[in-house]
Design an enzyme around this catalytic site. Structure first.
Site, PDB file in Angstrom:
ATOM      1  N   PRO A 215      -9.474  19.583  11.562  1.00  0.00           N
ATOM      2  CA  PRO A 215      -9.659  20.146  10.302  1.00  0.00           C
ATOM      3  C   PRO A 215      -8.362  20.565   9.718  1.00  0.00           C
ATOM      4  O   PRO A 215      -7.798  21.699   9.649  1.00  0.00           O
ATOM      5  CB  PRO A 215     -10.349  21.276  10.413  1.00  0.00           C
ATOM      6  N   GLY A 222      -0.458   7.367   7.688  1.00  0.00           N
ATOM      7  CA  GLY A 222      -0.746   6.332   7.369  1.00  0.00           C
ATOM      8  C   GLY A 222       0.363   5.415   7.886  1.00  0.00           C
ATOM      9  O   GLY A 222       0.446   4.354   8.426  1.00  0.00           O
ATOM     10  N   ASP A 223       1.570   5.813   7.465  1.00  0.00           N
ATOM     11  CA  ASP A 223       2.839   5.133   7.692  1.00  0.00           C
ATOM     12  C   ASP A 223       2.972   4.939   9.469  1.00  0.00           C
ATOM     13  O   ASP A 223       3.463   3.820   9.901  1.00  0.00           O
ATOM     14  CB  ASP A 223       3.934   5.650   7.185  1.00  0.00           C
TER      15      ASP A 223
HETATM   16  P1  ATP Z   1      -2.773   4.726   3.997  1.00  0.00           P
HETATM   17  O1  ATP Z   1      -1.230   4.724   4.414  1.00  0.00           O
HETATM   18  O2  ATP Z   1      -2.888   3.175   3.302  1.00  0.00           O
HETATM   19  O3  ATP Z   1      -3.177   5.805   2.968  1.00  0.00           O
HETATM   20  P2  ATP Z   1      -4.894   5.722   5.602  1.00  0.00           P
HETATM   21  O4  ATP Z   1      -5.262   6.381   4.458  1.00  0.00           O
HETATM   22  O5  ATP Z   1      -5.625   5.292   6.532  1.00  0.00           O
HETATM   23  O6  ATP Z   1      -3.753   4.808   5.244  1.00  0.00           O
HETATM   24  P3  ATP Z   1      -4.260   8.088   6.859  1.00  0.00           P
HETATM   25  O7  ATP Z   1      -5.520   8.837   6.088  1.00  0.00           O
HETATM   26  O8  ATP Z   1      -3.276   9.132   6.955  1.00  0.00           O
HETATM   27  O9  ATP Z   1      -3.913   7.098   6.268  1.00  0.00           O
HETATM   28  O10 ATP Z   1      -4.944   7.963   8.366  1.00  0.00           O
HETATM   29  C1  ATP Z   1      -4.290   7.358   9.242  1.00  0.00           C
HETATM   30  C2  ATP Z   1      -4.747   7.795  10.761  1.00  0.00           C
HETATM   31  O11 ATP Z   1      -4.360   8.881  10.824  1.00  0.00           O
HETATM   32  C3  ATP Z   1      -6.080   7.933  10.987  1.00  0.00           C
HETATM   33  O12 ATP Z   1      -6.460   6.426  11.537  1.00  0.00           O
HETATM   34  C4  ATP Z   1      -6.112   8.923  12.036  1.00  0.00           C
HETATM   35  O13 ATP Z   1      -5.948   8.406  13.301  1.00  0.00           O
HETATM   36  C5  ATP Z   1      -5.087   9.774  11.562  1.00  0.00           C
HETATM   37  N1  ATP Z   1      -5.549  10.998  11.092  1.00  0.00           N
HETATM   38  C6  ATP Z   1      -4.904  11.521   9.730  1.00  0.00           C
HETATM   39  N2  ATP Z   1      -5.514  12.511   9.298  1.00  0.00           N
HETATM   40  C7  ATP Z   1      -6.476  12.967  10.281  1.00  0.00           C
HETATM   41  C8  ATP Z   1      -7.188  13.994  10.692  1.00  0.00           C
HETATM   42  N3  ATP Z   1      -7.382  15.046   9.842  1.00  0.00           N
HETATM   43  N4  ATP Z   1      -7.885  14.089  11.775  1.00  0.00           N
HETATM   44  C9  ATP Z   1      -7.670  13.084  12.796  1.00  0.00           C
HETATM   45  N5  ATP Z   1      -7.096  12.242  12.642  1.00  0.00           N
HETATM   46  C10 ATP Z   1      -6.154  11.909  11.471  1.00  0.00           C
HETATM   47  N1  PLP Z   2       2.293  10.929  -0.689  1.00  0.00           N
HETATM   48  C1  PLP Z   2       2.301   9.973  -1.555  1.00  0.00           C
HETATM   49  C2  PLP Z   2       2.158  10.195  -2.891  1.00  0.00           C
HETATM   50  C3  PLP Z   2       2.210   8.581  -1.144  1.00  0.00           C
HETATM   51  O1  PLP Z   2       1.953   7.873  -2.004  1.00  0.00           O
HETATM   52  C4  PLP Z   2       2.095   8.372   0.188  1.00  0.00           C
HETATM   53  C5  PLP Z   2       2.097   6.860   0.620  1.00  0.00           C
HETATM   54  O2  PLP Z   2       2.080   6.271   1.446  1.00  0.00           O
HETATM   55  C6  PLP Z   2       2.355   9.437   1.405  1.00  0.00           C
HETATM   56  C7  PLP Z   2       2.434  10.677   0.746  1.00  0.00           C
HETATM   57  C8  PLP Z   2       2.436   9.196   2.700  1.00  0.00           C
HETATM   58  O3  PLP Z   2       1.143   8.595   2.904  1.00  0.00           O
HETATM   59  P1  PLP Z   2       0.389   8.521   4.131  1.00  0.00           P
HETATM   60  O4  PLP Z   2       0.017  10.062   4.744  1.00  0.00           O
HETATM   61  O5  PLP Z   2      -0.555   7.697   3.991  1.00  0.00           O
HETATM   62  O6  PLP Z   2       1.553   8.168   5.361  1.00  0.00           O
HETATM   63 NA    NA Z   3      -3.573   2.159   6.001  1.00  0.00          NA
HETATM   64 MG    MG Z   4      -2.497   7.280   3.331  1.00  0.00          MG
END
Ligand code: ATP
Ligand code: PLP
Ligand code: NA
Ligand code: MG
Ligand code: MG
Length: 297
Positions: A215, A222-223
């Site tokens: 939470p 994501g990166d």
């Molecule tokens: P993008 O960079 O394309 O936006 P994304 O939306 O998948 O990718 P995140 O939403 O940051 O990126 O999720 C990537 C990974 O980070 C998930 O697979 C998970 O393992 C982990 N993660 C991110 N937030 C949480 C959370 N609140 N609880 C558990 N895991 C998380």
């Molecule tokens: N904040 C913004 C506005 C973005 O576009 C991104 C893109 O990757 C991030 C933060 C960092 O992203 P993430 O949390 O998916 O690695």
């Molecule tokens: Na992704």
């Molecule tokens: Mg993301």
């Protein structure tokens, strides 16, 4: 070596805060890669903060760096990783970079995080979507979209696991042999869905990993996920399940550490976006314990 181009363009390389190259380069180095990062931006801090200042690289400036490398015969790379790209012109230059690097190394692995948006919200210009669909997806070796990005790229709505698998098949037929939906919220569960098309003839091997939801809200994850998937897929090129288990498990350990650290300092971790404790988690990155297991479909 790895040439890392254009991770978050509005949040790419920052002096303060972990997103973009700042969250991708260090883990790749820990996993033994020699990394040449190109920062598509140089900002004071990431854009999640109230204010930011800095510079943005354009396509010509990117190409200039590539020509410099070429003039010295330094263009042999094994991997190319791209993340947030903020304009069609920059994305077109990245496509030229892919071509150029493949002319030097035909086996170059291009890992593409097609950053378009999240949770129903687009955070790049709309005209990037069709360029990713038509030109970028076809040349990617590995694609790491989130749920919303898969929907944009395939035109399919993802509300069930079956939808996710079908969308992976659609993406495979456009090009990439490895597709990982890095996060999808399906029936209240947070899932990573992986799909590996080992050969042209066979159907893809598909799996999911359920991720315990913490939470709190993080940036840069994501990166970091894409970087870890690249790193572990290089170690286990024919076992995407294993690579994904290692990537997810080390990320979860890092996130738990991050939350604990904020709590210790007296902050409520659910109250704002947290900066990941990347440097403090080097053991978890180098030697992850698998705590999140893949389940085959
Ligand atoms: P993008 O960079 O394309 O936006 P994304 O939306 O998948 O990718 P995140 O939403 O940051 O990126 O999720 C990537 C990974 O980070 C998930 O697979 C998970 O393992 C982990 N993660 C991110 N937030 C949480 C959370 N609140 N609880 C558990 N895991 C998380
Ligand atoms: N904040 C913004 C506005 C973005 O576009 C991104 C893109 O990757 C991030 C933060 C960092 O992203 P993430 O949390 O998916 O690695
Ligand atoms: Na992704
Ligand atoms: Mg993301
Ligand atoms: Mg997300």
């Amino acid at each position: 070596p790895i040439l890392s181009v254009a991770l978050p363009s509005d949040t790419g390389r920052v002096l303060q805060g972990y997103v973009g190259n700042k969250s991708a380069v260090f883990p790749l180095q820990l996993l033994g890669f020699d990394v040449d990062p190109i920062n598509s931006v140089q900002f004071s801090n990431h854009t999640g903060y109230p204010k930011f200042r800095g510079q943005v690289l354009n396509g010509n400036q990117l190409w200039d760096l590539i020509e410099g490398l070429e003039e010295n015969e330094l263009l042999h790379y094994t991997h190319l990783l791209t993340g947030y790209i903020g304009s069609v012109s920059f994305l077109n230059t990245v496509l030229q970079v892919v071509d150029k690097l493949r002319s030097v190394n035909p086996d170059l692995i291009y890992v593409c995080d097609p950053v378009l948006g999240d949770e129903g919200k687009l955070y790049v210009p709309q005209d990037l979507v069709s360029v990713y669909q038509e030109k970028v997806v076809p040349v990617a070796s590995m694609l790491t979209p989130n749920q919303f990005e898969v929907e944009l790229l395939t035109g399919l709505r993802i509300t069930s696991e079956q939808d996710g698998l079908k969308a992976c098949n659609t993406l495979h037929s456009a090009g990439p042999r490895k597709v990982i939906i890095t996060s999808a919220l399906i029936e209240d569960k947070l899932l990573l869905i992986g799909s590996y098309k080992r050969t042209e003839e066979q159907p893809p091997e598909q799996f999911k990993i359920e991720i315990p939801k913490i939470p709190a809200y993080f940036t840069g994850t994501g990166d970091l996920t894409t970087a870890l998937l690249l790193g572990w897929s290089n170690k286990y090129p024919d076992n995407l399940e294993k690579a994904a288990e290692l990537a997810v498990s080390s990320l979860q350990a890092l996130l738990r550490k991050t939350v604990e650290d904020y709590k210790r300092a007296g902050f409520d971790p659910s109250s704002s976006s947290l900066e990941i404790r990347l440097i403090q988690s080097q053991d978890e990155i180098r030697n992850p314990q698998v705590t999140c297991n893949a389940v085959k479909y």
